[in-house]
Motif scaffolding. Structure first.
Motif, PDB file in Angstrom:
ATOM      1  N   ASP A 156      55.500   3.841 -54.922  1.00  0.00           N
ATOM      2  CA  ASP A 156      56.420   4.803 -54.316  1.00  0.00           C
ATOM      3  C   ASP A 156      55.781   5.772 -53.323  1.00  0.00           C
ATOM      4  O   ASP A 156      56.490   6.535 -52.672  1.00  0.00           O
ATOM      5  CB  ASP A 156      57.126   5.614 -55.403  1.00  0.00           C
ATOM      6  N   LEU A 157      54.461   5.745 -53.201  1.00  0.00           N
ATOM      7  CA  LEU A 157      53.759   6.649 -52.288  1.00  0.00           C
ATOM      8  C   LEU A 157      52.613   5.922 -51.605  1.00  0.00           C
ATOM      9  O   LEU A 157      52.118   4.908 -52.103  1.00  0.00           O
ATOM     10  CB  LEU A 157      53.189   7.857 -53.052  1.00  0.00           C
ATOM     11  N   GLY A 184      51.619  -0.350 -59.658  1.00  0.00           N
ATOM     12  CA  GLY A 184      52.424   0.701 -60.245  1.00  0.00           C
ATOM     13  C   GLY A 184      52.315   2.011 -59.492  1.00  0.00           C
ATOM     14  O   GLY A 184      52.067   2.036 -58.282  1.00  0.00           O
ATOM     15  N   GLY A 185      52.500   3.125 -60.214  1.00  0.00           N
ATOM     16  CA  GLY A 185      52.513   4.431 -59.573  1.00  0.00           C
ATOM     17  C   GLY A 185      51.487   5.371 -60.154  1.00  0.00           C
ATOM     18  O   GLY A 185      51.049   5.218 -61.302  1.00  0.00           O
ATOM     19  N   VAL A 187      52.134   8.823 -59.959  1.00  0.00           N
ATOM     20  CA  VAL A 187      52.841  10.055 -60.308  1.00  0.00           C
ATOM     21  C   VAL A 187      53.911   9.777 -61.352  1.00  0.00           C
ATOM     22  O   VAL A 187      54.419   8.659 -61.475  1.00  0.00           O
ATOM     23  CB  VAL A 187      53.470  10.729 -59.062  1.00  0.00           C
ATOM     24  N   ILE A 188      54.250  10.816 -62.099  1.00  0.00           N
ATOM     25  CA  ILE A 188      55.205  10.712 -63.201  1.00  0.00           C
ATOM     26  C   ILE A 188      56.605  11.027 -62.689  1.00  0.00           C
ATOM     27  O   ILE A 188      56.847  12.100 -62.135  1.00  0.00           O
ATOM     28  CB  ILE A 188      54.840  11.696 -64.328  1.00  0.00           C
ATOM     29  N   GLY A 189      57.514  10.094 -62.871  1.00  0.00           N
ATOM     30  CA  GLY A 189      58.903  10.335 -62.518  1.00  0.00           C
ATOM     31  C   GLY A 189      59.122  10.737 -61.078  1.00  0.00           C
ATOM     32  O   GLY A 189      59.982  11.564 -60.784  1.00  0.00           O
ATOM     33  N   GLY A 190      58.338  10.199 -60.176  1.00  0.00           N
ATOM     34  CA  GLY A 190      58.452  10.551 -58.769  1.00  0.00           C
ATOM     35  C   GLY A 190      57.638  11.752 -58.356  1.00  0.00           C
ATOM     36  O   GLY A 190      57.630  12.128 -57.190  1.00  0.00           O
ATOM     37  N   ARG A 222      57.817   0.423 -63.108  1.00  0.00           N
ATOM     38  CA  ARG A 222      58.254   0.087 -61.755  1.00  0.00           C
ATOM     39  C   ARG A 222      57.062  -0.485 -61.013  1.00  0.00           C
ATOM     40  O   ARG A 222      55.976   0.087 -61.034  1.00  0.00           O
ATOM     41  CB  ARG A 222      58.776   1.316 -61.018  1.00  0.00           C
ATOM     42  N   THR A 223      57.281  -1.626 -60.354  1.00  0.00           N
ATOM     43  CA  THR A 223      56.174  -2.284 -59.663  1.00  0.00           C
ATOM     44  C   THR A 223      56.600  -2.694 -58.272  1.00  0.00           C
ATOM     45  O   THR A 223      57.790  -2.783 -57.962  1.00  0.00           O
ATOM     46  CB  THR A 223      55.708  -3.533 -60.427  1.00  0.00           C
ATOM     47  N   LYS A 224      55.605  -2.958 -57.427  1.00  0.00           N
ATOM     48  CA  LYS A 224      55.871  -3.409 -56.070  1.00  0.00           C
ATOM     49  C   LYS A 224      55.230  -4.770 -55.849  1.00  0.00           C
ATOM     50  O   LYS A 224      54.240  -5.124 -56.480  1.00  0.00           O
ATOM     51  CB  LYS A 224      55.325  -2.420 -55.041  1.00  0.00           C
ATOM     52  N   GLY A 225      55.790  -5.504 -54.915  1.00  0.00           N
ATOM     53  CA  GLY A 225      55.109  -6.686 -54.420  1.00  0.00           C
ATOM     54  C   GLY A 225      55.180  -7.896 -55.317  1.00  0.00           C
ATOM     55  O   GLY A 225      55.843  -7.934 -56.344  1.00  0.00           O
TER      56      GLY A 225
END
Length: 331
Positions: A156-157, A184-185, A187-190, A222-225
């Motif tokens: 997300d970033l 993954g990410g 940061v927590i919850g955005g 939540r994952t990307k790619g």
């Protein structure tokens, strides 16, 4: 005076080179003298060079440099650029009259980040790596969207290059360098909280700490790619005197920093890897408990380096590029 960088470890230098149009780059660590090294791979989709050489029982136990690169499999050429630079310096493992620089490396996937990857017959990573080696410094170096972190992203970033250091109670320095391109990410919850908030020092990534309560939605992965399109690459270095077995244990323990800083992590979509290297300046007071303390602190500096890589990043100048942390949380 500490810099909170990998270069707080005596006996090494760090260099980066990148191409803004390509939106990719290379970061390397050069050792003043060949260093004992090992690695630990936890991700399901790694891209590596010379990591078999780092296993226990191999003939060559020391490395001249380590390389982190963008470009996925194309980026494996980067090690050749650093090797060429070191050969010009007369460095390498002696084989008769020849010297062969030993340069393991790993790559991350940044081929779909909007940069121009139409490079022609040969990818540019060998030349970028040579430039990174030539620019290496034992002083301060840039973090964020530079070198291997230029094209990196998280779910997300914008991702980037991060670093952090610490000194153990035994007086041993340990530091980490991370190119954060996570599935993954961080940061927590955005956000604005980092998963690594509990180990932050001196507000190095915003000083937000942890939320009073982690939102339930933040625990849904939540994952990307797709497989192979991610990877966080880490180099942990210490000035301790370690043998190959101890360096391997350091790499294993340092992997815990990934689980502190990223969620989810070590998935089939990642190529996550930790290289551990020892420059051999400070003796451990004992081979078990001091190594345990070193590994525990190493995990913390890995988590901090990962968070700093995201915190220090700047967004790529392309349509639909992910925002940078500081763009989203300007306050």
């Amino acid at each position: 005076m500490t810099r909170n960088l990998l270069t707080d470890v005596a006996g090494l230098s760090v260099g980066s080179a990148d191409d803004a149009r390509l939106a990719s780059g290379v970061t390397c660590v050069l050792f003043d003298a060949a260093a004992v090294a090992a690695c630990d791979v936890r991700g399901g989709g790694p891209g590596t060079r010379e990591t078999d050489l780092l296993a226990l029982g191999r003939t060559v136990e020391r490395v001249d440099a380590l390389v982190l690169s963008g470009g996925s499999a194309f980026g494996l050429d980067a090690a050749s650029g650093v090797q060429a630079f070191l050969r010009e310096q007369g460095r390498g493992f002696a084989v008769g009259a020849m010297r062969v620089p030993i340069v393991p490396g790993a790559v991350l996937f940044d081929l779909l980040n909007g940069g121009d990857k139409a490079w022609g017959r040969f990818p540019p990573y060998r030349e970028l790596a040579y430039a990174a080696a030539a620019a290496a410094t034992a002083e301060d170096f840039a973090l964020g969207s530079v070198g291997a972190g230029l094209g990196a992203t998280t779910v997300d970033l914008k991702g980037g290059l991060g670093s952090a250091s610490a000194v153990t109670e035994d007086g041993v320095t340990v530091a980490a360098l991370a190119a954060v391109n996570a599935c993954g990410g961080a940061v927590i919850g955005g956000g604005p909280w980092f998963w690594a908030g509990a180990v932050e020092r001196d507000g190095e990534y915003g000083g937000h700490g942890l939320p009073q309560r982690v939102p339930a939605a933040a625990l849904t992965p939540r994952t990307k790619g797709m497989p192979g399109q991610n990877t966080t690459l880490v180099i942990v270095a210490t000035d301790a005197i370690l043998d190959r077995s101890q360096a391997q244990r350091l790499a294993v323990m340092a992997q815990d920093g990934f689980a502190t800083a990223l969620y989810p992590v070590h998935t089939p979509l990642d190529g996550d890897i930790v290289f551990a290297a020892a420059t051999g300046r400070v003796a451990l007071p004992d081979p078990v408990f001091a190594l345990t303390r070193l590994g525990a602190v190493a995990a913390q500096v890995v988590a901090r380096a990962i968070a700093r890589g995201v915190f220090e990043a700047t967004a790529l100048p392309f349509p639909d590029a992910l925002p940078a942390y500081r763009d989203r949380f300007k306050g």
